[in-house]
Design a protein around this motif. Sequence first.
Motif, PDB file in Angstrom:
ATOM      1  N   TRP A 285       0.832  -1.205   0.000  1.00 41.32           N
ATOM      2  CA  TRP A 285       0.000   0.000   0.000  1.00 41.32           C
ATOM      3  C   TRP A 285       0.870   1.260   0.000  1.00 41.32           C
ATOM      4  O   TRP A 285       0.566   2.232  -0.711  1.00 41.32           O
ATOM      5  N   GLN A 286       1.935   1.240   0.749  1.00 40.73           N
ATOM      6  CA  GLN A 286       2.809   2.412   0.806  1.00 40.73           C
ATOM      7  C   GLN A 286       3.507   2.640  -0.536  1.00 40.73           C
ATOM      8  O   GLN A 286       3.639   3.787  -0.999  1.00 40.73           O
ATOM      9  N   ASP A 287       3.928   1.559  -1.161  1.00 39.58           N
ATOM     10  CA  ASP A 287       4.562   1.667  -2.475  1.00 39.58           C
ATOM     11  C   ASP A 287       3.587   2.220  -3.498  1.00 39.58           C
ATOM     12  O   ASP A 287       3.916   3.126  -4.278  1.00 39.58           O
ATOM     13  N   LEU A 288       2.373   1.704  -3.497  1.00 37.58           N
ATOM     14  CA  LEU A 288       1.358   2.155  -4.437  1.00 37.58           C
ATOM     15  C   LEU A 288       0.972   3.608  -4.176  1.00 37.58           C
ATOM     16  O   LEU A 288       0.831   4.410  -5.115  1.00 37.58           O
ATOM     17  N   GLY A 289       0.809   3.948  -2.909  1.00 34.56           N
ATOM     18  CA  GLY A 289       0.359   5.292  -2.576  1.00 34.56           C
ATOM     19  C   GLY A 289       1.273   6.386  -3.084  1.00 34.56           C
ATOM     20  O   GLY A 289       0.809   7.480  -3.432  1.00 34.56           O
ATOM     21  N   ALA A 290       2.557   6.096  -3.171  1.00 33.55           N
ATOM     22  CA  ALA A 290       3.506   7.107  -3.637  1.00 33.55           C
ATOM     23  C   ALA A 290       3.194   7.560  -5.058  1.00 33.55           C
ATOM     24  O   ALA A 290       3.505   8.696  -5.436  1.00 33.55           O
ATOM     25  N   TYR A 291       2.580   6.693  -5.850  1.00 34.63           N
ATOM     26  CA  TYR A 291       2.241   7.031  -7.227  1.00 34.63           C
ATOM     27  C   TYR A 291       0.874   7.694  -7.347  1.00 34.63           C
ATOM     28  O   TYR A 291       0.512   8.178  -8.418  1.00 34.63           O
TER      29      TYR A 291
END
Length: 450
Positions: A285-291
């Motif tokens: 989720w954190q990786d995705l949220g950055a985009y």
Amino acid sequence: MEDCLGNATTVSTQADLAGVNDFINGFLGYHQCIAGVLSVAETSHNGLVHIYAGLLWMLSETGGVPPAAREHARKAQAADGLNAREQLLLHVLLAWLADDMVEVRTTLRAVLTQWPRDLIALKIHQYDDFNNGRALDMLRVTELSLEAAADNAHFQGMRAFAFEQCHLLDHAEEAARKALAIDPQEGWAQHALAHVMLTRGRIEEGLAFLSAHTQEWERLTSFLYTHLWWHKALFHLSLGQQQAALAIYDRHCWARERTFSQDQAGAVSLLLRLEFAGCDVGARWQDLGAYLVVRKADVSQPFLSLHYLYGLLRAGLPEGKALLAAIRQAAGAEDSSVYTAWHEVGLALAEALSAHAERRFEDVLPWLDPVQGRIEHIGGSHAQRDLFGQLALDAMLRTGADNRAQQILEMRRLATPDDVPANNALATLYASAGLPALAAEATARGKHII
């Protein structure tokens, strides 16, 4: 010169014709060649080339009107000698730039009435219908091209998906198989058939069907490449193969174009479905949220924006609150073409998603229940919108609403008797309800893994 569909154009050079055909083949077939029209437009003075380049930018789903689309429209207006069909297509582009989607659809139907093999007009009409939950219109507009384009695989793929969205599954499968008989690699027909198989609970067949075509998908644009893999992941989840679905997320669904809207929405959807199935997704989720941070004010397409919202909130980013505020504002902006969707349905869905993301599970159903019967107004397919049904079910299970949850789970099993996540949930529910025999039956069904 004629384009690859047999429509007369005003292009006069092979380079311009190649750009036009790249757009047609790329848009209808979801092929990466679609970008060729932008390269050609850099030096072309032909109006149709710039119309198609402008339309491509409008399809890019950036969250606003791309300045490049306006520039291509200006160049198309300055071009000499557009024919009657091209003039109507220019009008489509200009109306779209003005956010007059009623005029866009009216003009597209005028094009199809006179030039029924202009499948670009058909595809754009279906695109807007789909984004606004008008399944019957998606089907009805194909009638304008049926006699003239029945031999075209892309047309049959479009017709198949329209039938499927209208729950006419026999007709959908017939049209999809017609498309695949003409071109076995027609991606949109593969997609429509995957929908049919999922809806009818033909899970093992659906997985085998998609698995046989994966090597063909490399040539596809990011959207259909990731979306077909997304469908394959759903079959794996139904069979209890969580790790296979998680691997698809990592290697395919979130591995192409991470800045594109559809890829982002698909990633959010798959991550949440993985969690509903009991899978630990780690820090994804954190990786995705950055985009997703660039989407903090994007309310242009409610279906997509709702996915951005959930992803941002699950990543714990302040842009999630900003997007929720923008959605609340959009639900009161009556001059927008998406006002009705936000006002009538989308805002309640946003509040429900926000409650779930923040683990306020008791607040999910009060927002979700009043709009469950109208969710199609935000766009998306049946399979995509099922996420909200799963969201409601998750909230029921977490808040002890076992009577409601049992009814929904058993109804879901009517379509997919051996669905592993549903049976696992039923096993837990029946055990806690003091019904051990039923819990044992559900447990046995939940172990069905190929």
